[in-house]
Design a protein around this motif. Structure first.
Motif, PDB file in Angstrom:
ATOM      1  N   LEU A  60       0.826  -1.211   0.000  1.00 46.27           N
ATOM      2  CA  LEU A  60       0.000   0.000   0.000  1.00 46.27           C
ATOM      3  C   LEU A  60       0.858   1.259   0.000  1.00 46.27           C
ATOM      4  O   LEU A  60       0.576   2.219  -0.717  1.00 46.27           O
ATOM      5  CB  LEU A  60      -0.924  -0.010   1.218  1.00 46.27           C
ATOM      6  CG  LEU A  60      -1.879   1.179   1.367  1.00 46.27           C
ATOM      7  CD1 LEU A  60      -2.822   1.250   0.177  1.00 46.27           C
ATOM      8  CD2 LEU A  60      -2.665   1.080   2.669  1.00 46.27           C
ATOM      9  N   LEU A  61       1.938   1.252   0.780  1.00 44.25           N
ATOM     10  CA  LEU A  61       2.842   2.394   0.793  1.00 44.25           C
ATOM     11  C   LEU A  61       3.485   2.612  -0.574  1.00 44.25           C
ATOM     12  O   LEU A  61       3.645   3.748  -1.027  1.00 44.25           O
ATOM     13  CB  LEU A  61       3.929   2.185   1.847  1.00 44.25           C
ATOM     14  CG  LEU A  61       3.604   2.608   3.279  1.00 44.25           C
ATOM     15  CD1 LEU A  61       4.771   2.265   4.199  1.00 44.25           C
ATOM     16  CD2 LEU A  61       3.308   4.090   3.350  1.00 44.25           C
ATOM     17  N   LEU A 109       2.197   1.872  -3.432  1.00 46.59           N
ATOM     18  CA  LEU A 109       1.198   2.410  -4.348  1.00 46.59           C
ATOM     19  C   LEU A 109       0.946   3.894  -4.123  1.00 46.59           C
ATOM     20  O   LEU A 109       0.855   4.683  -5.065  1.00 46.59           O
ATOM     21  CB  LEU A 109      -0.115   1.628  -4.209  1.00 46.59           C
ATOM     22  CG  LEU A 109      -0.142   0.222  -4.813  1.00 46.59           C
ATOM     23  CD1 LEU A 109      -1.416  -0.497  -4.425  1.00 46.59           C
ATOM     24  CD2 LEU A 109      -0.030   0.295  -6.341  1.00 46.59           C
ATOM     25  N   VAL A 110       0.836   4.283  -2.859  1.00 47.58           N
ATOM     26  CA  VAL A 110       0.445   5.665  -2.585  1.00 47.58           C
ATOM     27  C   VAL A 110       1.619   6.633  -2.668  1.00 47.58           C
ATOM     28  O   VAL A 110       1.420   7.846  -2.763  1.00 47.58           O
ATOM     29  CB  VAL A 110      -0.219   5.775  -1.193  1.00 47.58           C
ATOM     30  CG1 VAL A 110      -1.468   4.956  -1.131  1.00 47.58           C
ATOM     31  CG2 VAL A 110       0.748   5.367  -0.085  1.00 47.58           C
ATOM     32  N   THR A 111       2.844   6.122  -2.605  1.00 47.12           N
ATOM     33  CA  THR A 111       4.005   7.011  -2.691  1.00 47.12           C
ATOM     34  C   THR A 111       4.757   6.857  -4.003  1.00 47.12           C
ATOM     35  O   THR A 111       5.805   7.487  -4.182  1.00 47.12           O
ATOM     36  CB  THR A 111       4.981   6.728  -1.528  1.00 47.12           C
ATOM     37  OG1 THR A 111       5.442   5.368  -1.607  1.00 47.12           O
ATOM     38  CG2 THR A 111       4.305   6.961  -0.195  1.00 47.12           C
ATOM     39  N   GLN A 151       2.738   9.046  -9.981  1.00 49.47           N
ATOM     40  CA  GLN A 151       1.416   9.643 -10.077  1.00 49.47           C
ATOM     41  C   GLN A 151       0.706   9.135 -11.336  1.00 49.47           C
ATOM     42  O   GLN A 151       1.346   8.786 -12.329  1.00 49.47           O
ATOM     43  CB  GLN A 151       1.522  11.167 -10.131  1.00 49.47           C
ATOM     44  CG  GLN A 151       2.138  11.778  -8.893  1.00 49.47           C
ATOM     45  CD  GLN A 151       1.274  11.599  -7.653  1.00 49.47           C
ATOM     46  OE1 GLN A 151       0.050  11.609  -7.740  1.00 49.47           O
ATOM     47  NE2 GLN A 151       1.904  11.418  -6.509  1.00 49.47           N
ATOM     48  N   SER A 178       0.394   4.320 -13.173  1.00 50.69           N
ATOM     49  CA  SER A 178       0.775   4.483 -11.774  1.00 50.69           C
ATOM     50  C   SER A 178       1.044   3.139 -11.110  1.00 50.69           C
ATOM     51  O   SER A 178       2.022   2.979 -10.378  1.00 50.69           O
ATOM     52  CB  SER A 178      -0.331   5.228 -11.015  1.00 50.69           C
ATOM     53  OG  SER A 178      -0.020   5.328  -9.649  1.00 50.69           O
ATOM     54  N   SER A 209       4.690   1.927  -9.772  1.00 53.01           N
ATOM     55  CA  SER A 209       4.843   1.760  -8.326  1.00 53.01           C
ATOM     56  C   SER A 209       5.250   0.348  -7.943  1.00 53.01           C
ATOM     57  O   SER A 209       6.054   0.151  -7.026  1.00 53.01           O
ATOM     58  CB  SER A 209       3.540   2.133  -7.609  1.00 53.01           C
ATOM     59  OG  SER A 209       3.173   3.461  -7.888  1.00 53.01           O
ATOM     60  N   CYS A 245       9.837  -0.091   0.173  1.00 51.74           N
ATOM     61  CA  CYS A 245       8.721  -0.103   1.132  1.00 51.74           C
ATOM     62  C   CYS A 245       8.609  -1.462   1.828  1.00 51.74           C
ATOM     63  O   CYS A 245       8.387  -1.527   3.046  1.00 51.74           O
ATOM     64  CB  CYS A 245       7.420   0.250   0.424  1.00 51.74           C
ATOM     65  SG  CYS A 245       7.347   1.945  -0.190  1.00 51.74           S
ATOM     66  N   SER A 279       1.052  16.107  -0.735  1.00 51.20           N
ATOM     67  CA  SER A 279      -0.108  15.217  -0.784  1.00 51.20           C
ATOM     68  C   SER A 279       0.180  13.848  -0.189  1.00 51.20           C
ATOM     69  O   SER A 279      -0.750  13.072   0.063  1.00 51.20           O
ATOM     70  CB  SER A 279      -0.576  15.049  -2.230  1.00 51.20           C
ATOM     71  OG  SER A 279       0.458  14.479  -3.022  1.00 51.20           O
ATOM     72  N   ASP A 280       1.456  13.518   0.051  1.00 57.94           N
ATOM     73  CA  ASP A 280       1.821  12.195   0.563  1.00 57.94           C
ATOM     74  C   ASP A 280       2.234  12.212   2.027  1.00 57.94           C
ATOM     75  O   ASP A 280       2.458  11.145   2.608  1.00 57.94           O
ATOM     76  CB  ASP A 280       2.983  11.613  -0.255  1.00 57.94           C
ATOM     77  CG  ASP A 280       2.578  11.283  -1.686  1.00 57.94           C
ATOM     78  OD1 ASP A 280       1.360  11.154  -1.924  1.00 57.94           O
ATOM     79  OD2 ASP A 280       3.460  11.176  -2.550  1.00 57.94           O
ATOM     80  N   LEU A 327       0.200  10.211   4.417  1.00 59.95           N
ATOM     81  CA  LEU A 327       0.236   8.778   4.168  1.00 59.95           C
ATOM     82  C   LEU A 327       1.262   8.107   5.079  1.00 59.95           C
ATOM     83  O   LEU A 327       1.033   7.006   5.597  1.00 59.95           O
ATOM     84  CB  LEU A 327       0.562   8.511   2.698  1.00 59.95           C
ATOM     85  CG  LEU A 327      -0.458   9.050   1.696  1.00 59.95           C
ATOM     86  CD1 LEU A 327       0.032   8.837   0.273  1.00 59.95           C
ATOM     87  CD2 LEU A 327      -1.803   8.375   1.890  1.00 59.95           C
TER      88      LEU A 327
END
Length: 459
Positions: A41-42, A44-46, A49, A58, A62, A71, A407-408, A411
């Motif tokens: 999950l980390l 993906l979100v970091t 974009q 994305s 990622s 991660c 934006s991160d 997270l």
């Protein structure tokens, strides 16, 4: 006879296989799967974009790049450190504790009975207070502003929420609404709202009025929720926050609507020939907030060990049993809401006076959730814990400002909360009562979450 014995053995063998827990179902490896999922999950979100030209750009960037392995290495490293290094560390700590001969449960009695320990503890508290007053003057202006606008303000709010959730066990998801009440009280009594006050006051003298206003707001919230607990109480308090927010946004003739209140005067003090005026320098506000934080800690610490604090504990542990033993649950629950909300009045006045401007967007629902996270992260029921939790979780996003996309940043904060809830759900500095509840829950002897009904209802 042999056939019967053989059949019995087969049945016993099958039963033992059913009772046997597979290796991947053991708690250690269950936590490993959770940490691996957190690592993915980390990543993906970091990671990369997204783009409108390629839906999977994305995900591919990622999960197929080095970011995924970084991660996973971080999360698995945390898992390995916690699983294999915790036992030796606990063993050494136990040996030190046994050598010193001061069990944690008797520490309070030893401090009270030994004058040297008592004066030593007072000296440590005094040293910490001196450092809190001296060290901020050596920090850059940016960190001084963070100390005042975020850490100190949220520390006051976390102490108040700790009364409601940590001591009385009442789940409140709308606590930031009381902060809005304190802020708009300041705007009203300084004459910066469309409606005129009976008398225009300096923000310094608005503090007791804002505290009383928040006390009344706490009573208004507590009155309709006396029969509610757990999820139902959370929904009602959530609605309370939305009511305050929408009233502030839509009541143009009272609150100024979306434009809010402007040109709120600075703090100034003029009494008995002593005059002082706060300016844009954040340090005087920091000293003022430290004074109120220390005052609130002293008052609330006395309250925790009083008859009121014991009544809150009884309600938190089992409200039905508390009522059966003569505790007036209605009165003490109302007191918890009111007293917890009182710190919001102080924080709201100081924040509003420093900024000089407020509007409804300053009080989003996310802030209520963040304050709750600070209390749980630091340790419910523990005043040092909630202070440490507020300081740590406010500091982290600011420390990541120069290294992580805005934006991160939160997270990483969420990832830290997930890890904390997996390995130390009682918080950084928990109260002994909370530690005991979690230990009993692991042994199947109680319910660790005293804010909701156990599975199947009360016995």
């Amino acid at each position: 006879m042999s056939a019967v014995q053989s059949s019995t053995k087969d049945v016993a063998s099958a039963a033992s296989r059913l009772r046997r827990t597979a290796w991947y179902q053991q708690p250690r490896y269950t936590r490993l799967w959770a940490m691996l999922a957190l690592g993915v999950l980390l990543a993906l979100v970091t990671g990369e974009q997204g783009t409108t030209r390629d839906v999977f750009y994305s995900i591919e960037g990622s999960l197929l790049g080095p970011n995924l392995w970084v991660c996973l290495a971080l999360t698995v490293g945390v898992w390995a450190l916690r699983e294999f290094a915790a036992t030796p560390i606990k063993g050494v700590a136990g040996q030190v504790k046994a050598a010193v001969g001061r069990p944690g449960g008797a520490l309070r009695d030893r401090v009270q009975g030994d004058a040297r320990l008592r004066w030593g503890l007072i000296g440590l508290i005094g040293l910490a207070l001196v450092l809190a007053l001296v060290v901020p003057s050596t920090l850059p202006r940016m960190w001084q502003t963070v100390l005042v606008d975020q850490i100190a303000i949220f520390a006051l709010l976390a102490i108040g929420l700790n009364v409601v959730i940590g001591w009385a066990g009442l789940l409140d998801l709308g606590f930031f609404a009381f902060f809005a009440v304190g802020a708009y009280s300041t705007a009203f009594w300084t004459g910066r709202l469309p409606i005129e006050p009976p008398v225009v006051l300096n923000p310094f003298w608005v503090i007791p009025i804002a505290v009383v206003t928040c006390l009344v707001a706490g009573l208004l919230l507590g009155a309709p929720t006396l029969r509610l607990r757990g999820d139902y109480l959370a929904i009602v308090t959530l609605g309370f926050h939305e009511i305050i927010y929408l009233v502030a946004k839509n009541a143009d003739g009272v609150t100024g609507g979306p434009q809010g209140a402007r040109l709120i005067p600075d703090f100034s003090f003029d009494f008995a020939g002593i005059q002082y005026k706060w300016s844009i320098d954040p340090l005087p506000y920091w000293y003022l907030l430290v004074f109120f934080i220390v005052l609130v800690i002293v008052l609330f610490s006395r309250l925790e060990h009083s008859r009121v604090g014991r009544a809150w504990t009884a309600i938190r542990e089992d409200e039905i049993a508390a009522a059966a033993n003569g505790v007036d649950t209605v009165r003490f629950k109302l007191m918890a809401f009111a007293i917890g909300a009182s710190t919001s009045g102080v924080a709201g006045v100081i924040f509003t006076s420093k900024y000089g401007y407020i509007n409804p967007e300053v009080f989003p629902l996310l802030q209520s959730i963040l304050i709750l996270a600070y209390v749980i992260f630091g340790g419910m029921g523990s005043i040092p814990g909630v202070l440490l939790g507020a300081a740590a979780l406010v500091w982290l996003p600011e420390a990541l400002k120069d290294y992580v996309d805005p934006s991160d940043r939160y997270l990483y904060l969420g990832a830290l909360l997930v890890i904390m809830m997996i390995y130390r759900p009682q918080g950084i500095w928990p109260s002994r009562r909370r530690q005991r509840e979690l230990k009993m829950a692991e042994e199947g002897l109680g319910d660790a979450d005293a804010m909701s009904e156990p599975a199947g209802g009360k016995a």
